[in-house]
Motif scaffolding. Structure first.
Motif, PDB file in Angstrom:
ATOM      1  N   VAL A  53       7.715   6.223  15.064  1.00 51.79           N
ATOM      2  CA  VAL A  53       8.132   5.063  14.481  1.00 51.79           C
ATOM      3  C   VAL A  53       7.630   5.039  13.067  1.00 51.79           C
ATOM      4  CG1 VAL A  53       8.336   2.812  14.358  1.00 51.79           C
ATOM      5  CG2 VAL A  53       8.114   4.199  16.780  1.00 51.79           C
ATOM      6  N   LYS A  54       8.542   5.181  11.943  1.00 51.67           N
ATOM      7  CA  LYS A  54       8.225   5.430  10.845  1.00 51.67           C
ATOM      8  C   LYS A  54       6.975   4.304  10.413  1.00 51.67           C
ATOM      9  CE  LYS A  54      10.842   7.207   7.712  1.00 51.67           C
ATOM     10  NZ  LYS A  54      11.955   7.657   6.576  1.00 51.67           N
ATOM     11  N   ASP A  55       6.132   4.630   9.681  1.00 56.21           N
ATOM     12  CA  ASP A  55       5.144   3.855   9.231  1.00 56.21           C
ATOM     13  C   ASP A  55       4.216   2.956  10.161  1.00 56.21           C
ATOM     14  OD1 ASP A  55       5.591   4.931   6.608  1.00 56.21           O
ATOM     15  OD2 ASP A  55       6.893   3.044   6.033  1.00 56.21           O
ATOM     16  N   ARG A  56       4.464   3.306  11.511  1.00 56.89           N
ATOM     17  CA  ARG A  56       3.812   2.478  12.611  1.00 56.89           C
ATOM     18  C   ARG A  56       3.102   3.472  13.666  1.00 56.89           C
ATOM     19  NH1 ARG A  56       3.799  -2.546  11.846  1.00 56.89           N
ATOM     20  NH2 ARG A  56       4.085  -3.119  14.151  1.00 56.89           N
ATOM     21  N   LEU A  57       3.878   4.547  13.993  1.00 56.64           N
ATOM     22  CA  LEU A  57       3.013   5.309  15.104  1.00 56.64           C
ATOM     23  C   LEU A  57       3.633   6.620  15.528  1.00 56.64           C
ATOM     24  CD1 LEU A  57       2.052   4.884  18.323  1.00 56.64           C
ATOM     25  CD2 LEU A  57       4.552   4.389  18.864  1.00 56.64           C
ATOM     26  N   LEU A  58       3.057   7.304  16.016  1.00 53.48           N
ATOM     27  CA  LEU A  58       3.200   8.816  16.414  1.00 53.48           C
ATOM     28  C   LEU A  58       2.713   8.883  17.936  1.00 53.48           C
ATOM     29  CD1 LEU A  58       4.602  11.537  15.719  1.00 53.48           C
ATOM     30  CD2 LEU A  58       2.351  12.176  15.009  1.00 53.48           C
ATOM     31  N   ASN A  59       3.827   9.266  18.764  1.00 59.24           N
ATOM     32  CA  ASN A  59       3.147   9.628  20.180  1.00 59.24           C
ATOM     33  C   ASN A  59       3.770  10.955  20.667  1.00 59.24           C
ATOM     34  OD1 ASN A  59       2.442   9.338  22.687  1.00 59.24           O
ATOM     35  ND2 ASN A  59       3.943   8.387  23.545  1.00 59.24           N
ATOM     36  N   ILE A  60       2.843  12.012  20.681  1.00 60.05           N
ATOM     37  CA  ILE A  60       3.404  13.226  21.299  1.00 60.05           C
ATOM     38  C   ILE A  60       3.158  13.332  22.818  1.00 60.05           C
ATOM     39  CG2 ILE A  60       2.561  15.697  20.959  1.00 60.05           C
ATOM     40  CD1 ILE A  60       1.459  14.874  18.336  1.00 60.05           C
ATOM     41  N   VAL A 110      -4.088   8.814  11.351  1.00 63.58           N
ATOM     42  CA  VAL A 110      -3.859   9.490  10.271  1.00 63.58           C
ATOM     43  C   VAL A 110      -3.359   8.603   9.230  1.00 63.58           C
ATOM     44  CG1 VAL A 110      -3.630  11.868  11.595  1.00 63.58           C
ATOM     45  CG2 VAL A 110      -1.531  10.471  11.137  1.00 63.58           C
ATOM     46  N   GLN A 111      -3.904   9.320   7.966  1.00 67.39           N
ATOM     47  CA  GLN A 111      -3.304   8.554   7.022  1.00 67.39           C
ATOM     48  C   GLN A 111      -2.309   9.607   6.260  1.00 67.39           C
ATOM     49  OE1 GLN A 111      -6.422   7.312   4.151  1.00 67.39           O
ATOM     50  NE2 GLN A 111      -6.879   5.768   5.417  1.00 67.39           N
ATOM     51  N   VAL A 112      -1.055   8.964   5.952  1.00 71.34           N
ATOM     52  CA  VAL A 112       0.029   9.506   5.433  1.00 71.34           C
ATOM     53  C   VAL A 112       0.712   8.713   4.493  1.00 71.34           C
ATOM     54  CG1 VAL A 112       0.603  10.956   7.257  1.00 71.34           C
ATOM     55  CG2 VAL A 112       1.549   8.815   7.249  1.00 71.34           C
ATOM     56  N   PRO A 113       1.356   9.085   3.310  1.00 73.86           N
ATOM     57  CA  PRO A 113       2.098   8.339   2.434  1.00 73.86           C
ATOM     58  C   PRO A 113       3.223   7.547   3.397  1.00 73.86           C
ATOM     59  CG  PRO A 113       2.102  10.751   1.750  1.00 73.86           C
ATOM     60  CD  PRO A 113       1.722  10.529   3.127  1.00 73.86           C
ATOM     61  N   ARG A 114       3.263   6.083   2.599  1.00 73.34           N
ATOM     62  CA  ARG A 114       4.434   5.194   2.980  1.00 73.34           C
ATOM     63  C   ARG A 114       5.758   5.932   3.167  1.00 73.34           C
ATOM     64  NH1 ARG A 114       4.405   0.674   4.495  1.00 73.34           N
ATOM     65  NH2 ARG A 114       2.371  -0.099   3.561  1.00 73.34           N
ATOM     66  N   GLU A 144       0.836  -1.199   0.146  1.00 73.01           N
ATOM     67  CA  GLU A 144       0.013  -0.067  -0.137  1.00 73.01           C
ATOM     68  C   GLU A 144       0.857   1.329  -0.042  1.00 73.01           C
ATOM     69  OE1 GLU A 144      -3.197   0.317  -0.001  1.00 73.01           O
ATOM     70  OE2 GLU A 144      -3.626  -1.845  -0.101  1.00 73.01           O
ATOM     71  N   GLN A 145       0.675   2.137  -0.786  1.00 74.37           N
ATOM     72  CA  GLN A 145       1.276   3.549  -0.664  1.00 74.37           C
ATOM     73  C   GLN A 145       0.906   4.361   0.334  1.00 74.37           C
ATOM     74  OE1 GLN A 145       4.022   3.701  -2.910  1.00 74.37           O
ATOM     75  NE2 GLN A 145       3.433   1.530  -3.212  1.00 74.37           N
ATOM     76  N   VAL A 146      -0.243   4.300   0.906  1.00 72.19           N
ATOM     77  CA  VAL A 146      -0.631   5.237   2.054  1.00 72.19           C
ATOM     78  C   VAL A 146      -1.026   4.160   3.393  1.00 72.19           C
ATOM     79  CG1 VAL A 146      -2.553   6.642   2.973  1.00 72.19           C
ATOM     80  CG2 VAL A 146      -1.774   6.836   0.479  1.00 72.19           C
ATOM     81  N   VAL A 147      -0.388   4.565   4.439  1.00 71.95           N
ATOM     82  CA  VAL A 147      -0.420   3.756   5.610  1.00 71.95           C
ATOM     83  C   VAL A 147      -1.235   4.753   6.707  1.00 71.95           C
ATOM     84  CG1 VAL A 147       1.507   2.614   5.520  1.00 71.95           C
ATOM     85  CG2 VAL A 147       1.479   4.817   6.381  1.00 71.95           C
ATOM     86  N   GLU A 148      -1.897   3.969   7.529  1.00 72.80           N
ATOM     87  CA  GLU A 148      -2.775   4.740   8.461  1.00 72.80           C
ATOM     88  C   GLU A 148      -1.984   4.344   9.908  1.00 72.80           C
ATOM     89  OE1 GLU A 148      -7.547   4.740   9.195  1.00 72.80           O
ATOM     90  OE2 GLU A 148      -6.669   3.149  10.285  1.00 72.80           O
ATOM     91  N   LEU A 149      -1.591   5.572  10.630  1.00 69.33           N
ATOM     92  CA  LEU A 149      -0.957   5.358  11.719  1.00 69.33           C
ATOM     93  C   LEU A 149      -1.730   6.032  13.024  1.00 69.33           C
ATOM     94  CD1 LEU A 149       2.555   7.448  10.675  1.00 69.33           C
ATOM     95  CD2 LEU A 149       1.793   5.093  10.452  1.00 69.33           C
ATOM     96  N   PRO A 150      -1.359   5.256  13.901  1.00 67.81           N
ATOM     97  CA  PRO A 150      -2.060   5.733  15.228  1.00 67.81           C
ATOM     98  C   PRO A 150      -1.509   6.965  15.664  1.00 67.81           C
ATOM     99  CG  PRO A 150      -1.078   3.780  15.670  1.00 67.81           C
ATOM    100  CD  PRO A 150      -0.943   3.953  14.101  1.00 67.81           C
TER     101      PRO A 150
END
Length: 122
Positions: free
Chosen positions: A111-118, A75-79, A58-64
């Motif tokens: 964590v690239k293509d896996r997660l974003l924690n603020i 959010v959906q962002v490009p791979r 997939e060219q777009v990934v959904e990250l928590p």
């Protein structure tokens, strides 16, 4: 087949591959389609399609998106998107801004293509 129909796929190679894969399940129908696609030999003489790993990615990934370790949105962002792009997408999400607005940002874990924690402070 539904995905091909949804995008109105008319690429001959893809249609031929689909008919070849259908042949074991519907041999008479597949043979008729094969003939209409212009082949003069039997569909059972055709070579089975090769696996192409690149088509499965997939060219777009959904990250928590987490705020202080709790998932608040996705959010959906490009791979392969950079941290900057992912943070910008998260900041546009109202579910995230509700928990980060007016608070000091202490740390960002991406964590690239896996997660974003603020991580925010009081």
């Amino acid at each position: 087949l539904n995905a091909m129909r949804a995008v109105n796929c008319v690429e001959r190679r893809m249609v031929k591959d689909m008919v070849i894969m259908l042949a074991p399940f519907a041999p008479h129908f597949s043979e008729e389609c094969w003939e209409r696609l212009g082949s003069e030999t039997s569909i059972f003489d055709a070579q089975w399609p090769e696996w192409d790993e690149a088509l499965t990615i997939e060219q777009v990934v959904e990250l928590p998106v987490q705020v202080n370790g709790k998932t608040r949105s996705r959010v959906q962002v490009p791979r392969g998107a950079s941290e900057k792009v992912v943070i910008a997408a998260a900041r546009r999400d109202p579910s995230v801004t509700r928990y980060t607005e007016g608070k000091e940002q202490i740390k960002v874990v991406h964590v690239k293509d896996r997660l974003l924690n603020i991580v925010v402070g009081p």
